[in-house]
Design a protein around this motif. Structure first.
Motif, mmCIF file in Angstrom:
data_model
loop_
_atom_site.group_PDB
_atom_site.id
_atom_site.type_symbol
_atom_site.label_atom_id
_atom_site.label_comp_id
_atom_site.label_asym_id
_atom_site.label_seq_id
_atom_site.Cartn_x
_atom_site.Cartn_y
_atom_site.Cartn_z
ATOM 1 N N TYR A 90 0.843 -1.196 0.000
ATOM 2 C CA TYR A 90 0.000 0.000 0.000
ATOM 3 C C TYR A 90 0.881 1.250 0.000
ATOM 4 O O TYR A 90 0.679 2.170 -0.800
ATOM 5 C CB TYR A 90 -0.923 -0.024 1.221
ATOM 6 N N ARG A 91 1.873 1.290 0.889
ATOM 7 C CA ARG A 91 2.776 2.448 0.996
ATOM 8 C C ARG A 91 3.487 2.667 -0.339
ATOM 9 O O ARG A 91 3.557 3.792 -0.834
ATOM 10 C CB ARG A 91 3.791 2.207 2.111
ATOM 11 N N HIS A 92 3.986 1.592 -0.919
ATOM 12 C CA HIS A 92 4.682 1.682 -2.203
ATOM 13 C C HIS A 92 3.752 2.265 -3.275
ATOM 14 O O HIS A 92 4.145 3.173 -4.018
ATOM 15 C CB HIS A 92 5.176 0.292 -2.622
ATOM 16 N N ASP A 93 2.545 1.740 -3.354
ATOM 17 C CA ASP A 93 1.600 2.198 -4.375
ATOM 18 C C ASP A 93 1.222 3.667 -4.186
ATOM 19 O O ASP A 93 1.136 4.414 -5.164
ATOM 20 C CB ASP A 93 0.349 1.328 -4.374
ATOM 21 N N VAL A 94 0.992 4.091 -2.948
ATOM 22 C CA VAL A 94 0.645 5.489 -2.680
ATOM 23 C C VAL A 94 1.788 6.409 -3.086
ATOM 24 O O VAL A 94 1.575 7.421 -3.763
ATOM 25 C CB VAL A 94 0.279 5.707 -1.193
ATOM 26 N N LEU A 95 3.003 6.068 -2.684
ATOM 27 C CA LEU A 95 4.144 6.912 -3.015
ATOM 28 C C LEU A 95 4.386 6.958 -4.518
ATOM 29 O O LEU A 95 4.673 8.022 -5.080
ATOM 30 C CB LEU A 95 5.398 6.437 -2.281
ATOM 31 N N HIS A 96 4.243 5.824 -5.170
ATOM 32 C CA HIS A 96 4.445 5.785 -6.619
ATOM 33 C C HIS A 96 3.417 6.671 -7.320
ATOM 34 O O HIS A 96 3.761 7.468 -8.207
ATOM 35 C CB HIS A 96 4.358 4.339 -7.107
ATOM 36 N N ARG A 97 2.183 6.534 -6.912
ATOM 37 C CA ARG A 97 1.101 7.358 -7.482
ATOM 38 C C ARG A 97 1.362 8.835 -7.239
ATOM 39 O O ARG A 97 1.247 9.662 -8.152
ATOM 40 C CB ARG A 97 -0.211 6.924 -6.831
ATOM 41 N N PHE A 98 1.732 9.204 -6.009
ATOM 42 C CA PHE A 98 1.974 10.601 -5.654
ATOM 43 C C PHE A 98 3.133 11.183 -6.458
ATOM 44 O O PHE A 98 3.018 12.266 -7.038
ATOM 45 C CB PHE A 98 2.242 10.737 -4.153
ATOM 46 N N PHE A 99 4.262 10.484 -6.521
ATOM 47 C CA PHE A 99 5.421 11.005 -7.249
ATOM 48 C C PHE A 99 5.144 11.118 -8.743
ATOM 49 O O PHE A 99 5.623 12.047 -9.395
ATOM 50 C CB PHE A 99 6.664 10.140 -7.002
ATOM 51 N N ARG A 100 4.390 10.183 -9.304
ATOM 52 C CA ARG A 100 4.046 10.281 -10.726
ATOM 53 C C ARG A 100 3.208 11.530 -10.969
ATOM 54 O O ARG A 100 3.436 12.261 -11.934
ATOM 55 C CB ARG A 100 3.301 9.027 -11.187
ATOM 56 N N LEU A 101 2.239 11.783 -10.100
ATOM 57 C CA LEU A 101 1.414 12.984 -10.242
ATOM 58 C C LEU A 101 2.238 14.253 -10.036
ATOM 59 O O LEU A 101 2.136 15.208 -10.811
ATOM 60 C CB LEU A 101 0.262 12.961 -9.223
ATOM 61 N N LEU A 102 3.024 14.263 -9.001
ATOM 62 C CA LEU A 102 3.812 15.443 -8.643
ATOM 63 C C LEU A 102 4.804 15.816 -9.739
ATOM 64 O O LEU A 102 4.970 16.995 -10.056
ATOM 65 C CB LEU A 102 4.567 15.195 -7.333
ATOM 66 N N ASN A 103 5.435 14.824 -10.325
ATOM 67 C CA ASN A 103 6.494 15.075 -11.296
ATOM 68 C C ASN A 103 6.048 14.947 -12.745
ATOM 69 O O ASN A 103 6.845 15.154 -13.655
ATOM 70 C CB ASN A 103 7.674 14.132 -11.040
ATOM 71 N N GLY A 104 4.785 14.588 -12.958
ATOM 72 C CA GLY A 104 4.302 14.440 -14.325
ATOM 73 C C GLY A 104 5.078 13.383 -15.085
ATOM 74 O O GLY A 104 5.374 13.548 -16.258
ATOM 75 N N ALA A 105 5.430 12.313 -14.383
ATOM 76 C CA ALA A 105 6.245 11.253 -14.983
ATOM 77 C C ALA A 105 5.486 9.934 -14.957
ATOM 78 O O ALA A 105 4.786 9.646 -13.995
ATOM 79 C CB ALA A 105 7.556 11.112 -14.214
#
Length: 147
Positions: A90-105
């Motif tokens: 869950y932690r991994h998925d949340v962070l991955h989702r957040f960083f993708r949104l934040l960085n547009g990557a």
């Protein structure tokens, strides 16, 4: 306010499981969701480590009663291992989702792998809420990764 080294914070908080152990348990649980088990050689390949290193770490996880494992056998998370592993996924998925949104990557795996061990559960839950808000409002990163 007191400052510590990263190791100092770990000792201060008496974390029974290291970041490396979390990586192994996370991968074991990811595979167990698909296959029900994982083997040492396959686990080592997934984590890009030697089978001997994977075996040593799995024995540590077994000693903590987070996995069941017999030499040359199948690795399965215990009930406690599944509980902790579910949170790690869950932690991994949340962070991955957040960083993708934040960085547009489209991919932020390396960054997630580097920071996930140092973020509290409270912060993860708040980042999930922030990611949901970003998605609802159509947030776009001001500078996209690679531009």
């Amino acid at each position: 306010m007191e400052f510590y080294t990263q190791k100092g914070y770990q000792l201060r908080n008496q974390q029974p499981i290291t970041g490396a152990m979390e990586d192994y348990l996370e991968m074991i649980c990811r595979q167990a969701k698909n296959e029900g088990y994982v083997r040492i050689n396959f686990l080592a390949g997934l984590l890009n480590v030697r089978p001997s290193s994977a075996s040593k770490m799995v024995y540590h996880l077994r000693d903590l009663e987070l996995v069941e494992f017999e030499k040359y056998g199948l690795i399965r998370p215990t009930e406690e291992g599944t509980r902790l592993g579910s949170y790690l996924l869950y932690r991994h998925d949340v962070l991955h989702r957040f960083f993708r949104l934040l960085n547009g990557a489209p991919e932020e795996l390396e960054q997630v792998e580097q920071v996930e061990h140092f973020v509290s559960e409270e912060t993860v839950r708040n980042l999930e809420r922030l990611a949901e808000w970003m998605e609802r409002t159509g947030y776009e990163a001001p500078v996209r990764k690679g531009e």
